[in-house]
Design a protein around this motif. Structure first.
Motif, PDB file in Angstrom:
ATOM      1  N   VAL A   1       0.572  -1.366   0.375  1.00 39.41           N
ATOM      2  CA  VAL A   1      -0.101   0.131   0.236  1.00 39.41           C
ATOM      3  C   VAL A   1       0.529   1.421  -0.106  1.00 39.41           C
ATOM      4  O   VAL A   1       1.879   1.475   0.492  1.00 39.41           O
ATOM      5  N   GLN A   2       0.254   2.320  -0.455  1.00 38.67           N
ATOM      6  CA  GLN A   2       1.291   3.174  -0.913  1.00 38.67           C
ATOM      7  C   GLN A   2       0.147   4.946   0.130  1.00 38.67           C
ATOM      8  O   GLN A   2      -0.676   4.013   0.059  1.00 38.67           O
ATOM      9  N   LEU A   3       1.209   5.299   0.587  1.00 36.53           N
ATOM     10  CA  LEU A   3       0.536   6.503   1.948  1.00 36.53           C
ATOM     11  C   LEU A   3       0.699   7.288   1.286  1.00 36.53           C
ATOM     12  O   LEU A   3       2.357   7.943   1.067  1.00 36.53           O
ATOM     13  N   GLN A   4       0.184   8.882   1.122  1.00 31.94           N
ATOM     14  CA  GLN A   4       0.275  10.132   1.353  1.00 31.94           C
ATOM     15  C   GLN A   4      -0.102  11.169   2.451  1.00 31.94           C
ATOM     16  O   GLN A   4      -1.337  10.878   2.289  1.00 31.94           O
ATOM     17  N   ALA A   5       0.497  11.675   3.094  1.00 25.93           N
ATOM     18  CA  ALA A   5       0.245  12.225   4.022  1.00 25.93           C
ATOM     19  C   ALA A   5      -0.166  13.889   3.842  1.00 25.93           C
ATOM     20  O   ALA A   5       0.720  13.893   2.982  1.00 25.93           O
ATOM     21  N   SER A   6      -0.873  14.761   4.078  1.00 25.51           N
ATOM     22  CA  SER A   6      -1.023  15.910   3.866  1.00 25.51           C
ATOM     23  C   SER A   6      -1.622  16.341   5.130  1.00 25.51           C
ATOM     24  O   SER A   6      -2.534  15.760   5.514  1.00 25.51           O
ATOM     25  N   GLY A   7      -2.204  17.747   4.954  1.00 21.82           N
ATOM     26  CA  GLY A   7      -2.496  18.904   5.938  1.00 21.82           C
ATOM     27  C   GLY A   7      -2.051  19.694   6.542  1.00 21.82           C
ATOM     28  O   GLY A   7      -2.250  20.310   7.456  1.00 21.82           O
ATOM     29  N   GLY A   8      -0.231  19.982   6.660  1.00 25.19           N
ATOM     30  CA  GLY A   8       0.365  20.335   7.693  1.00 25.19           C
ATOM     31  C   GLY A   8       0.311  21.928   7.127  1.00 25.19           C
ATOM     32  O   GLY A   8      -0.321  21.919   6.443  1.00 25.19           O
ATOM     33  N   GLY A   9       0.772  22.470   8.312  1.00 25.01           N
ATOM     34  CA  GLY A   9       0.862  23.756   7.577  1.00 25.01           C
ATOM     35  C   GLY A   9       1.850  24.942   9.305  1.00 25.01           C
ATOM     36  O   GLY A   9       1.706  23.699  10.179  1.00 25.01           O
ATOM     37  N   LEU A  10       1.581  26.354   8.635  1.00 28.14           N
ATOM     38  CA  LEU A  10       1.957  26.853  10.129  1.00 28.14           C
ATOM     39  C   LEU A  10       0.389  27.370  10.858  1.00 28.14           C
ATOM     40  O   LEU A  10      -0.169  27.840  10.238  1.00 28.14           O
ATOM     41  N   VAL A  11       0.768  27.059  12.346  1.00 26.29           N
ATOM     42  CA  VAL A  11      -0.077  27.792  12.835  1.00 26.29           C
ATOM     43  C   VAL A  11       0.064  28.336  14.071  1.00 26.29           C
ATOM     44  O   VAL A  11       1.734  27.792  14.630  1.00 26.29           O
ATOM     45  N   GLN A  12      -0.627  28.481  14.773  1.00 23.31           N
ATOM     46  CA  GLN A  12      -0.144  29.458  16.094  1.00 23.31           C
ATOM     47  C   GLN A  12      -1.099  28.385  16.865  1.00 23.31           C
ATOM     48  O   GLN A  12      -1.561  27.134  16.735  1.00 23.31           O
ATOM     49  N   ALA A  13      -0.052  28.230  18.478  1.00 25.35           N
ATOM     50  CA  ALA A  13      -0.465  28.007  19.442  1.00 25.35           C
ATOM     51  C   ALA A  13      -2.115  28.070  20.036  1.00 25.35           C
ATOM     52  O   ALA A  13      -2.630  28.849  19.359  1.00 25.35           O
ATOM     53  N   GLY A  14      -2.512  26.552  19.616  1.00 25.48           N
ATOM     54  CA  GLY A  14      -4.153  27.159  20.240  1.00 25.48           C
ATOM     55  C   GLY A  14      -4.852  26.512  19.167  1.00 25.48           C
ATOM     56  O   GLY A  14      -5.796  26.179  19.074  1.00 25.48           O
ATOM     57  N   ASP A  15      -4.369  26.798  17.776  1.00 21.61           N
ATOM     58  CA  ASP A  15      -5.152  26.194  16.539  1.00 21.61           C
ATOM     59  C   ASP A  15      -5.345  24.982  16.671  1.00 21.61           C
ATOM     60  O   ASP A  15      -4.528  24.054  17.211  1.00 21.61           O
ATOM     61  N   SER A  16      -6.075  24.396  15.651  1.00 24.08           N
ATOM     62  CA  SER A  16      -5.836  22.810  14.854  1.00 24.08           C
ATOM     63  C   SER A  16      -5.497  22.513  13.630  1.00 24.08           C
ATOM     64  O   SER A  16      -6.105  23.603  12.697  1.00 24.08           O
ATOM     65  N   LEU A  17      -6.087  22.013  13.357  1.00 28.08           N
ATOM     66  CA  LEU A  17      -5.216  20.861  12.319  1.00 28.08           C
ATOM     67  C   LEU A  17      -5.791  19.835  12.152  1.00 28.08           C
ATOM     68  O   LEU A  17      -6.194  19.187  12.880  1.00 28.08           O
ATOM     69  N   ARG A  18      -6.156  18.890  10.799  1.00 33.08           N
ATOM     70  CA  ARG A  18      -6.702  17.982  10.761  1.00 33.08           C
ATOM     71  C   ARG A  18      -5.456  17.748   9.357  1.00 33.08           C
ATOM     72  O   ARG A  18      -5.210  18.399   8.396  1.00 33.08           O
ATOM     73  N   LEU A  19      -4.805  16.374   9.589  1.00 29.94           N
ATOM     74  CA  LEU A  19      -4.552  15.552   8.478  1.00 29.94           C
ATOM     75  C   LEU A  19      -4.875  14.424   7.764  1.00 29.94           C
ATOM     76  O   LEU A  19      -5.389  13.935   8.774  1.00 29.94           O
ATOM     77  N   SER A  20      -4.416  14.490   6.408  1.00 30.06           N
ATOM     78  CA  SER A  20      -5.367  12.776   6.289  1.00 30.06           C
ATOM     79  C   SER A  20      -3.802  12.579   5.453  1.00 30.06           C
ATOM     80  O   SER A  20      -2.526  12.563   5.411  1.00 30.06           O
ATOM     81  N   CYS A  21      -4.511  11.149   5.726  1.00 30.34           N
ATOM     82  CA  CYS A  21      -3.343   9.777   5.209  1.00 30.34           C
ATOM     83  C   CYS A  21      -4.293   9.743   3.802  1.00 30.34           C
ATOM     84  O   CYS A  21      -5.500   8.753   3.958  1.00 30.34           O
ATOM     85  N   ALA A  22      -4.020   9.386   2.871  1.00 25.70           N
ATOM     86  CA  ALA A  22      -4.666   8.809   1.633  1.00 25.70           C
ATOM     87  C   ALA A  22      -3.644   7.508   1.227  1.00 25.70           C
ATOM     88  O   ALA A  22      -2.413   7.181   1.077  1.00 25.70           O
ATOM     89  N   ALA A  23      -4.292   6.436   0.930  1.00 28.47           N
ATOM     90  CA  ALA A  23      -3.655   5.499   0.967  1.00 28.47           C
ATOM     91  C   ALA A  23      -3.672   4.564  -0.471  1.00 28.47           C
ATOM     92  O   ALA A  23      -5.383   4.925  -1.297  1.00 28.47           O
ATOM     93  N   SER A  24      -3.542   3.805  -1.510  1.00 29.01           N
ATOM     94  CA  SER A  24      -3.789   3.410  -2.916  1.00 29.01           C
ATOM     95  C   SER A  24      -2.900   2.063  -2.960  1.00 29.01           C
ATOM     96  O   SER A  24      -1.818   2.120  -1.838  1.00 29.01           O
ATOM     97  N   GLY A  25      -3.026   1.607  -3.880  1.00 29.35           N
ATOM     98  CA  GLY A  25      -2.859   0.338  -3.587  1.00 29.35           C
ATOM     99  C   GLY A  25      -2.854  -1.355  -2.686  1.00 29.35           C
ATOM    100  O   GLY A  25      -1.949  -2.255  -3.235  1.00 29.35           O
ATOM    101  N   GLY A  26      -4.034  -0.770  -2.047  1.00 31.48           N
ATOM    102  CA  GLY A  26      -3.698  -1.795  -1.198  1.00 31.48           C
ATOM    103  C   GLY A  26      -5.450  -2.045  -0.745  1.00 31.48           C
ATOM    104  O   GLY A  26      -6.206  -0.586  -1.270  1.00 31.48           O
ATOM    105  N   PHE A  27      -6.057  -3.147   0.044  1.00 31.41           N
ATOM    106  CA  PHE A  27      -7.171  -3.427   0.677  1.00 31.41           C
ATOM    107  C   PHE A  27      -6.877  -2.010   1.780  1.00 31.41           C
ATOM    108  O   PHE A  27      -6.632  -2.961   2.703  1.00 31.41           O
TER     109      PHE A  27
END
Length: 126
Positions: A1-27
């Motif tokens: 399976v191949q994985l690709q993470a995304s969603g990072g960035g520059l934020v300030q303390a107290g902020d929120s982010l959502r990271l994603s990990c998209a998969a391909s090539g496997g069940f």
């Protein structure tokens, strides 16, 4: 399976982010997933893990209550919701996958994972 993470960035303390990990090539639902991070000058550390169907999860003490792991098997994607971010959370975040023989299996050690994404950088300013 191949994985690709995304969603990072520059934020300030107290902020929120959502990271994603998209998969391909496997069940996707056959895999237990993990999130790890590596801060500059430090070793890679475990953040969170989720079993095949998302029912069983585990967190590092440092993120418990602030981060939430989830997955959508229909979309072949896992997520890591980061809330209450602190400068100490600054790191490259990686998602990882390995076959999970049981629906309740999750793994917390990096060497237990066979597939890794390329990482996404999260920078938290104070």
């Amino acid at each position: 399976v191949q994985l690709q993470a995304s969603g990072g960035g520059l934020v300030q303390a107290g902020d929120s982010l959502r990271l994603s990990c998209a998969a391909s090539g496997g069940f996707f639902r056959n895999y237990a997933l993990g999130w790890f991070r590596q801060a500059p000058g430090k070793e890679r550390e475990f953040v969170s893990a989720i079993a095949r169907y998302g029912t069983f999860t585990h967190y590092a003490d440092s993120v418990k209550g602030r981060f939430t792991v989830s997955r959508d098997n229909a979309k072949n994607t896992a997520y890591l919701q980061l809330s209450g971010l602190e400068p100490a959370d600054t790191a490259v975040y990686y998602c990882a996958a390995r076959s999970g023989p049981h629906h309740y299996s999750y793994y917390t050690r990096a060497e237990e994972y066979a597939s890794w994404g390329q990482g996404t950088l999260v920078t938290v300013s104070s």
